[in-house]
Scaffold this motif. Structure first.
Motif, short mmCIF file in Angstrom:
data_model
loop_
_atom_site.label_atom_id
_atom_site.label_comp_id
_atom_site.label_asym_id
_atom_site.label_seq_id
_atom_site.Cartn_x
_atom_site.Cartn_y
_atom_site.Cartn_z
N GLN A 88 0.65 -1.15 -0.06
CA GLN A 88 0.03 0.01 0.01
C GLN A 88 0.78 1.22 0.02
O GLN A 88 0.78 2.25 -0.70
CB GLN A 88 -1.02 -0.01 1.21
CG GLN A 88 -1.94 0.98 1.21
CD GLN A 88 -2.58 1.10 2.62
OE1 GLN A 88 -2.65 0.10 3.25
NE2 GLN A 88 -3.30 2.28 3.14
N GLN A 98 -6.24 0.97 -3.15
CA GLN A 98 -7.50 0.76 -2.61
C GLN A 98 -7.65 -0.82 -2.43
O GLN A 98 -8.48 -1.05 -1.21
CB GLN A 98 -8.68 1.17 -3.57
CG GLN A 98 -8.80 2.55 -3.93
CD GLN A 98 -9.09 3.29 -2.39
OE1 GLN A 98 -9.67 2.78 -1.66
NE2 GLN A 98 -8.53 4.77 -2.49
N LYS A 99 -7.19 -1.55 -3.19
CA LYS A 99 -7.40 -3.10 -3.02
C LYS A 99 -6.67 -3.44 -1.86
O LYS A 99 -7.31 -4.19 -0.90
CB LYS A 99 -6.88 -4.01 -4.12
CG LYS A 99 -6.73 -5.23 -4.24
CD LYS A 99 -7.67 -5.87 -4.65
CE LYS A 99 -7.58 -7.31 -4.82
NZ LYS A 99 -8.47 -8.15 -4.29
N CYS A 100 -5.51 -2.97 -1.39
CA CYS A 100 -4.96 -2.99 -0.20
C CYS A 100 -5.44 -2.66 0.90
O CYS A 100 -5.84 -3.66 1.97
CB CYS A 100 -3.50 -2.48 -0.11
SG CYS A 100 -2.21 -3.12 -1.58
N ILE A 101 -6.10 -1.65 0.96
CA ILE A 101 -7.06 -1.26 2.02
C ILE A 101 -8.23 -2.39 2.39
O ILE A 101 -8.26 -2.66 3.56
CB ILE A 101 -7.61 0.30 1.85
CG1 ILE A 101 -6.54 1.19 1.91
CG2 ILE A 101 -8.59 0.48 2.95
CD1 ILE A 101 -6.67 2.69 1.66
N GLN A 102 -8.77 -2.66 1.27
CA GLN A 102 -9.75 -3.61 1.51
C GLN A 102 -9.32 -4.96 2.05
O GLN A 102 -9.93 -5.41 2.99
CB GLN A 102 -10.40 -3.81 -0.09
CG GLN A 102 -11.63 -2.97 -0.26
CD GLN A 102 -11.70 -3.20 -1.83
OE1 GLN A 102 -11.63 -4.20 -2.31
NE2 GLN A 102 -12.52 -2.16 -2.46
N GLU A 103 -8.16 -5.31 1.58
CA GLU A 103 -7.51 -6.61 2.05
C GLU A 103 -7.49 -6.81 3.35
O GLU A 103 -7.58 -7.37 4.22
CB GLU A 103 -6.25 -6.95 1.35
CG GLU A 103 -6.54 -7.50 0.02
CD GLU A 103 -7.14 -8.91 -0.09
OE1 GLU A 103 -6.63 -9.75 0.58
OE2 GLU A 103 -8.51 -9.07 -0.40
N GLU A 105 -8.68 -4.77 5.61
CA GLU A 105 -9.76 -4.70 6.54
C GLU A 105 -10.39 -6.00 6.67
O GLU A 105 -10.66 -6.34 7.74
CB GLU A 105 -10.92 -3.64 5.85
CG GLU A 105 -10.78 -2.20 6.28
CD GLU A 105 -11.55 -1.22 5.80
OE1 GLU A 105 -12.54 -1.80 5.09
OE2 GLU A 105 -11.24 -0.03 5.74
N LYS A 106 -10.42 -6.75 5.76
CA LYS A 106 -11.09 -8.00 5.47
C LYS A 106 -10.19 -8.97 6.34
O LYS A 106 -10.83 -9.71 7.26
CB LYS A 106 -11.10 -8.59 3.93
CG LYS A 106 -12.12 -9.40 3.64
CD LYS A 106 -12.17 -9.83 2.02
CE LYS A 106 -11.15 -10.76 1.83
NZ LYS A 106 -11.04 -10.96 0.57
#
Ligand SMILES: [Zn+2]
Length: 239
Positions: A88, A98-103, A105-106
């Protein structure tokens, strides 16, 4: 009945004393014969108690392994988060960012769930450990108790054997003083019926062996007290 001619009424008193010895000998033999089975039953009970402790130990080990597995999974997820965060901060692409932030969080949510599961496992482990401790105590107590009972069995066996020797010797002396015909008849009867073979008749005329009412004729003879009388039903000698 063919033996009535051989049994001399005059020998009944001596035979009653002999019979009393024989009854004691039979009781002792029975007690001695029952000991191995009692011993086996006791050992089997002990095995069952030990098995319960082993099962409890397995349960503790299983829970400990589950906890280690969960911790390993959490560890992997944390390092994944670490990688995502590095990516990130290094990426220049917004989409990747954005994908990193989602990952992250998940994965953090997944870690939360795993930590809850671990807490639950730890509570179960606590309970299982308490149960195991109780079962180990029970094994120790039972072991001690069992050893005492086994020692008592040994003492009983020893005492019984000694008593049996003494009674057998006394019996031999008694038997030697009884005329052969009467003794032979008594022994033949005890072999087929077991002791007692000389039984009392009660005041209502019941046979002390089979509890049937004896015939009037037999009853009069018993009361007369001069001859050997057999119960018509079970063929024991009445006195
Ligand atoms: Zn009878």
């Amino acid at each position: 009945m063919v033996g009535w001619q051989a049994m001399n009424h005059a020998d009944l008193d001596q035979l009653l004393i002999l019979q009393e010895k024989d009854a004691r000998i039979a009781r002792l033999r029975k007690e001695l014969a029952a000991l191995p089975e009692q011993r086996t039953r006791l050992l089997r009970q002990m095995e069952a108690i030990k098995q319960k402790a082993l099962d409890a130990k397995k349960e503790v080990a299983g829970l400990e392994k589950d906890i280690r597995d969960v911790e390993g999974t959490i560890e992997n997820k944390r390092s994944y988060i670490g990688k995502m965060k590095t990516l990130q901060s290094n990426t220049r692409k917004n989409e990747e960012y954005q994908k990193c932030i989602q990952e992250v969080e998940k994965t953090e949510a997944a870690i939360d769930e795993l930590e809850n599961a671990e807490l639950e496992l730890m509570e179960r482990l606590e309970t299982a450990k308490e149960s195991l401790a109780q079962k180990i105590l029970k094994v120790q107590d039972s072991q001690k108790e069992m050893e005492e009972i086994l020692a008592r069995f040994d003492r009983t066996a020893e005492t019984d054997k000694q008593l049996l020797d003494n009674l057998t010797a006394e019996r031999a002396d008694l038997a030697a003083a009884i005329p052969e015909d009467s003794l032979g008849e008594y022994e033949r009867m005890t072999k087929s019926k077991g002791v007692p073979v000389i039984v009392p008749m009660d005041e209502k005329g019941h046979c002390g062996g089979c509890h049937m009412v004896v015939t009037d004729n037999a009853r009069m003879k018993v009361l007369g007290g001069h001859e050997t009388v057999y119960c018509d039903n079970c063929h024991r000698i009445l006195h």
